[in-house]
Write a protein that holds these residues in place. Sequence first.
Motif, PDB file in Angstrom:
ATOM      1  N   TYR A 173       0.843  -1.081  -0.028  1.00  0.00           N
ATOM      2  CA  TYR A 173      -0.053   0.078   0.014  1.00  0.00           C
ATOM      3  C   TYR A 173       0.845   1.246   0.070  1.00  0.00           C
ATOM      4  CZ  TYR A 173      -4.062  -2.997   1.202  1.00  0.00           C
ATOM      5  OH  TYR A 173      -5.106  -3.803   1.221  1.00  0.00           O
ATOM      6  N   GLY A 178      -4.309   3.711  -4.851  1.00  0.00           N
ATOM      7  CA  GLY A 178      -5.462   2.614  -5.112  1.00  0.00           C
ATOM      8  C   GLY A 178      -6.279   2.811  -6.062  1.00  0.00           C
ATOM      9  N   ALA A 504      -1.853   4.354   4.230  1.00  0.00           N
ATOM     10  CA  ALA A 504      -0.971   3.268   4.258  1.00  0.00           C
ATOM     11  C   ALA A 504      -0.216   3.776   5.452  1.00  0.00           C
ATOM     12  CB  ALA A 504       0.126   3.613   2.917  1.00  0.00           C
TER      13      ALA A 504
END
Length: 584
Positions: A173, A178, A504
């Motif tokens: 991540y 994303g 993250a």
Amino acid sequence: MNVWRRLSGQRRALALAGAGVLVAGGLVTIPVTAAQAATQCDVAYSTNDWPGGFTANITIKNLGDPINGWTLGWTFPNSSQRVQQGWSAEISQTGSQVTARNLSYNGSLATGASTSFGFNGAWSGSNPKPASFTLNGVACTGGTTTPPPTDPPPTDPPPTDPPPAGSKVNNPYAGVRGYVNPEWKAKADAEPGGSRVSNNPTAVWLDRIAAINGTTGSSSNGAFGVRDHLDEALRQGAGYIQFVIYNLPGRDCAALASNGELGPNELPRYKSEYIDPIAAIQSDSKYRNLRIINIIEIDSLPNLVTNTSGQPGGTAMCDTVKANGAYVNGVGYALAKLGAIGNVYNYIDAAHHGWIGWDSNFGPTADMLKSAAVASGSTVANVHGFIVNTANYSALREPYVRITDSVNGQSVRQSKWIDWNFYVDELSFAQAFRQKLVSVGFDSNIGMLIDTSRNGWGGSARPTGPGATTNVDTYVNGGRIDRRIHAGNWCNQSGAGLGERPTAAPEAGIDAYVWVKPPGESDGSSELIENDEGKGFDRMCDPTYTGNARNGNSLSGALPNAPISGAWFSAQFQELMRNAYPAL
């Protein structure tokens, strides 16, 4: 590197092989000559190599008439090269001769259609690529179609070599954007104010076989299939994409709202018709620069600890799938097949603090997770981490109630809400459970995920300080952020809000806060609704239900008028936005 890039001739292929270009992360595509023009097929063979081993991905493209059933053959140039574990094909080897045959779901290839399979292998000395292939006994030489441009199309990722197997990043991540599911985004954008949150990454749920290629039903999966989502992720320039692997035989053995399509004895079908096709798509070298994150089988393995015979609310279905190994072996198989792909990261579901926070569940659940991680040919190396609070509502932090608090000499663990649990929130539980998982044999670098999509508990009812110190119950109930009637309530909870946005590395040992359960997608219907997805009606989704042994015979706390699990629930989405914390 474009998987269909062709070399200009045999001499160039041999020259590149001699230069080492095709050894690590290489690609072979059989060249075309006039004498071979009658053969109407193309084969792309690429590998990720490491000392002594490799992962091979093979794509067959049919350029001729439609075929129904295929057998691909080749000869390894080095006698030490061996196939070990394969997927999406039946692969056998005699000496240096290898034969791969289609499975039931991928044998038909229309003109222009492709299919992929792969395997893990071993080698010593060198790992050269096969020089030729046969398809159904005929040399496969590429056909006579005009070769595509040598430059990759604009939607391809930069043509850099993939990392060697085993060199995955520590936190998939970190440092990348994303994937935003356009189908979920469209539903969120259609809600008043929904655009404030619709650009957050959410997971794609693969809750039935049909979802692999895309469906038109009312649940969370829509027209997009796995490949569609992956292609869209490339178009977005996303660095990671999240899938929920969720279709075990006898799924959701302790509840009914998310029952699945496979019976408890259909493990072979789970492997061949569900996991194998997903692995075939995810292993396509086109996606090698995209971090593919799989959330493995929500609520499955913890059920084998807490909801079998002898436990409050134990069910016959949980007894069955524990006895026949459907869950343990199904999860192990998924980990082995998906974990073999160099850019795939597997996170197993590990329930939440209100489920396994007691000593009687904490250690046994860690042991159960370990048993699945080494089942069906898997190893702990196929597990990148674990996720807690998936599709649940447990508060990330309880700032006004600590497990070490006492009131008038009585521990808060004796309160009705905490009920002797050792944890009061998900962050403390996730960090402690991570250490337990390392102690039973998982890698010390594993990371945890926490689903924060619906655990914000904001709005005007959010406490601003500790509760009254009259007794442990007034203290805990007055100060707790989580306002559910009981910590065992899980369905469409009234008063819940959006939690921390996907982030993250927010805390030590935590790879990310994630929105795996897309906000606005129902947990289950509040009454029986006929559907073609195998999803039943669980009374825990009925707001009039007065409970069972698993929730202390309390009201369910569920919202009324809810659709089946995965379907869009506008009223819930609006409530989640109103009660978001941090506020929108």
